[in-house]
Design a protein around this motif. Structure first.
Motif, mmCIF file in Angstrom:
data_model
loop_
_atom_site.group_PDB
_atom_site.id
_atom_site.type_symbol
_atom_site.label_atom_id
_atom_site.label_comp_id
_atom_site.label_asym_id
_atom_site.label_seq_id
_atom_site.Cartn_x
_atom_site.Cartn_y
_atom_site.Cartn_z
ATOM 1 N N ARG A 225 -3.269 9.144 3.422
ATOM 2 C CA ARG A 225 -2.174 8.206 3.594
ATOM 3 C C ARG A 225 -1.593 8.306 5.002
ATOM 4 O O ARG A 225 -1.726 9.342 5.664
ATOM 5 C CB ARG A 225 -1.077 8.487 2.559
ATOM 6 C CG ARG A 225 -1.596 8.383 1.131
ATOM 7 C CD ARG A 225 -0.503 8.653 0.097
ATOM 8 N NE ARG A 225 -1.061 8.563 -1.244
ATOM 9 C CZ ARG A 225 -1.234 7.426 -1.904
ATOM 10 N NH1 ARG A 225 -0.852 6.284 -1.345
ATOM 11 N NH2 ARG A 225 -1.767 7.410 -3.110
ATOM 12 N N ASP A 226 -0.955 7.224 5.443
ATOM 13 C CA ASP A 226 -0.275 7.294 6.734
ATOM 14 C C ASP A 226 1.048 8.047 6.573
ATOM 15 O O ASP A 226 1.382 8.534 5.474
ATOM 16 C CB ASP A 226 -0.084 5.898 7.334
ATOM 17 C CG ASP A 226 0.945 5.033 6.609
ATOM 18 O OD1 ASP A 226 1.690 5.549 5.738
ATOM 19 O OD2 ASP A 226 1.029 3.839 6.926
ATOM 20 N N ALA A 227 1.786 8.163 7.636
ATOM 21 C CA ALA A 227 3.013 8.956 7.614
ATOM 22 C C ALA A 227 4.048 8.403 6.646
ATOM 23 O O ALA A 227 4.979 9.110 6.237
ATOM 24 C CB ALA A 227 3.605 9.026 9.020
ATOM 25 N N HIS A 228 3.877 7.137 6.235
ATOM 26 C CA HIS A 228 4.818 6.496 5.313
ATOM 27 C C HIS A 228 4.302 6.472 3.881
ATOM 28 O O HIS A 228 4.958 5.904 3.000
ATOM 29 C CB HIS A 228 5.108 5.068 5.774
ATOM 30 C CG HIS A 228 5.599 4.989 7.187
ATOM 31 N ND1 HIS A 228 6.917 5.140 7.526
ATOM 32 C CD2 HIS A 228 4.928 4.803 8.359
ATOM 33 C CE1 HIS A 228 7.056 5.039 8.836
ATOM 34 N NE2 HIS A 228 5.860 4.827 9.362
ATOM 35 N N GLY A 229 3.115 7.038 3.643
ATOM 36 C CA GLY A 229 2.573 7.087 2.289
ATOM 37 C C GLY A 229 1.620 5.969 1.945
ATOM 38 O O GLY A 229 1.078 5.941 0.833
ATOM 39 N N ARG B 285 4.139 -0.335 2.540
ATOM 40 C CA ARG B 285 4.483 1.091 2.425
ATOM 41 C C ARG B 285 5.407 1.376 1.253
ATOM 42 O O ARG B 285 5.627 2.547 0.903
ATOM 43 C CB ARG B 285 5.093 1.563 3.751
ATOM 44 C CG ARG B 285 4.049 1.678 4.839
ATOM 45 C CD ARG B 285 4.637 1.854 6.216
ATOM 46 N NE ARG B 285 3.547 2.009 7.205
ATOM 47 C CZ ARG B 285 3.629 1.639 8.473
ATOM 48 N NH1 ARG B 285 4.750 1.083 8.929
ATOM 49 N NH2 ARG B 285 2.613 1.817 9.284
ATOM 50 N N ARG B 286 5.932 0.346 0.620
ATOM 51 C CA ARG B 286 6.744 0.535 -0.582
ATOM 52 C C ARG B 286 5.893 0.744 -1.829
ATOM 53 O O ARG B 286 6.395 1.245 -2.838
ATOM 54 C CB ARG B 286 7.653 -0.693 -0.784
ATOM 55 C CG ARG B 286 8.706 -0.888 0.298
ATOM 56 C CD ARG B 286 9.782 0.189 0.197
ATOM 57 N NE ARG B 286 10.456 0.138 -1.093
ATOM 58 C CZ ARG B 286 11.136 1.158 -1.620
ATOM 59 N NH1 ARG B 286 11.198 2.314 -0.978
ATOM 60 N NH2 ARG B 286 11.729 1.039 -2.798
ATOM 61 N N VAL C 242 5.637 4.386 -2.940
ATOM 62 C CA VAL C 242 6.973 4.882 -3.311
ATOM 63 C C VAL C 242 7.331 4.421 -4.722
ATOM 64 O O VAL C 242 7.804 5.202 -5.567
ATOM 65 C CB VAL C 242 8.025 4.401 -2.296
ATOM 66 C CG1 VAL C 242 9.431 4.779 -2.744
ATOM 67 C CG2 VAL C 242 7.729 4.972 -0.916
ATOM 68 N N GLN D 293 5.442 -2.930 6.513
ATOM 69 C CA GLN D 293 6.666 -2.327 6.008
ATOM 70 C C GLN D 293 6.788 -2.521 4.500
ATOM 71 O O GLN D 293 7.217 -1.618 3.769
ATOM 72 C CB GLN D 293 7.883 -2.928 6.720
ATOM 73 C CG GLN D 293 7.935 -2.662 8.213
ATOM 74 C CD GLN D 293 7.882 -1.180 8.547
ATOM 75 O OE1 GLN D 293 8.573 -0.360 7.931
ATOM 76 N NE2 GLN D 293 7.055 -0.815 9.525
#
Length: 283
Positions: free
Chosen positions: A180-184, A203-204, A207, A200
């Motif tokens: 995953r990237d730094a944002h998951g 990346r949710r 989460v 953006q």
């Protein structure tokens, strides 16, 4: 640091493997469709922990694309891919053309039941037939000791394991953790289609899935948790949700509390379809 050897025929592939076998070397394979990223390179590194030689196949497989899907747009960047493979230490890039994989008169298809049911198959009915056929061909062409597949395509991994068990293919299938990237966000070749605003939103996805998986593990109602996740994805900016479902980790049958589980999802951002999955803890 040199690029890996490139071969594009079955005969050339098998000749090189014969040389390695003669020297007593174990062989690993990483099947890909190219447009390589850190997720793919992590598979190569895992492969080289299990074998002395690593083959990476690069083949955009037309049989797993429906007529409405992005076969023509799928990114192809062989020169860059070979540079990436050199960094990862791969020994050979197998780059067959469509005519080599599916010569004139080719008439065989492989259908795998079990874990192929539902999820992706509900929206891409011919997908796993194409995957199973090309993976079986690659494994028979190379006869590796081990083959490494990423857990990002979790249903595909389960289908490949079923295929190898059912057909007694003498290869160990290794599932590798999602990178995953730094944002998951799970790394995917299709992420290249996304603009900054879409990234953006994308990346949710992880989460929201992790929140739903935690709720399931804590005893939440399954339909309630997955329904809430779908609503949260739409509220985050996804345009359409194909599925958010909890399945048992090995069989992909509907998840039962107390069993190892996976929460799997597919969602659309514009014309880009993203998939992801997370573990449902049973502890």
């Amino acid at each position: 640091m040199s690029r890996p050897l490139v071969v594009d025929t079955v005969a050339g592939l098998r000749a090189r493997i014969r040389d390695w076998r003669r020297d007593g070397l174990r062989v690993a394979m990483v099947p890909t469709m190219g447009a390589l990223h850190e997720g793919h390179l992590s598979l190569v590194r895992i492969a080289l922990e299990r074998a002395e030689r690593c083959i990476v196949s690069i083949f955009v497989n037309p049989t797993q694309f429906a007529p409405s899907e992005d076969l023509d747009k799928y990114p192809r960047q062989l020169a860059r891919d070979l540079d990436q493979l050199a960094l990862a230490g791969a020994d050979l890039a197998y780059t067959p053309g469509v005519g080599e994989m599916y010569p004139a008169g080719f008439a065989t298809k492989i259908s795998v039941g079990g874990p192929s049911a539902g999820l992706e198959s509900d929206f891409r009915p011919t997908f796993f037939e194409g995957v199973a056929t090309v993976v079986a061909k690659l494994l028979l062409q190379a006869s590796p000791d081990v083959a490494v597949f990423g857990e990002k395509d979790y249903q595909q991994l389960c289908v490949v394991r079923q295929l190898c068990r059912d057909l007694n293919l003498p290869v160990e299938i290794i599932g590798a953790p999602t990178i995953r990237d730094a944002h998951g966000l799970a790394m995917s070749s299709r992420n290249a289609y996304l603009g900054e605003a879409e990234l953006q939103i994308a990346r949710r996805l992880n989460v929201i899935l992790r929140k739903a998986a935690a709720a399931l593990a804590a005893g939440a109602d399954q339909n309630g948790a997955t329904g809430e996740a779908s609503r949260a994805l739409l509220a985050a900016g996804f345009h359409k949700i194909d599925y958010v479902e909890a399945r048992e980790s090995r069989t992909l049958t509907p998840w039962r509390r107390g069993h190892e589980g996976r929460l799997l999802a597919a969602a659309w951002l514009g014309k880009t379809r993203l998939i992801d999955n997370v573990d449902v803890s049973t502890s």
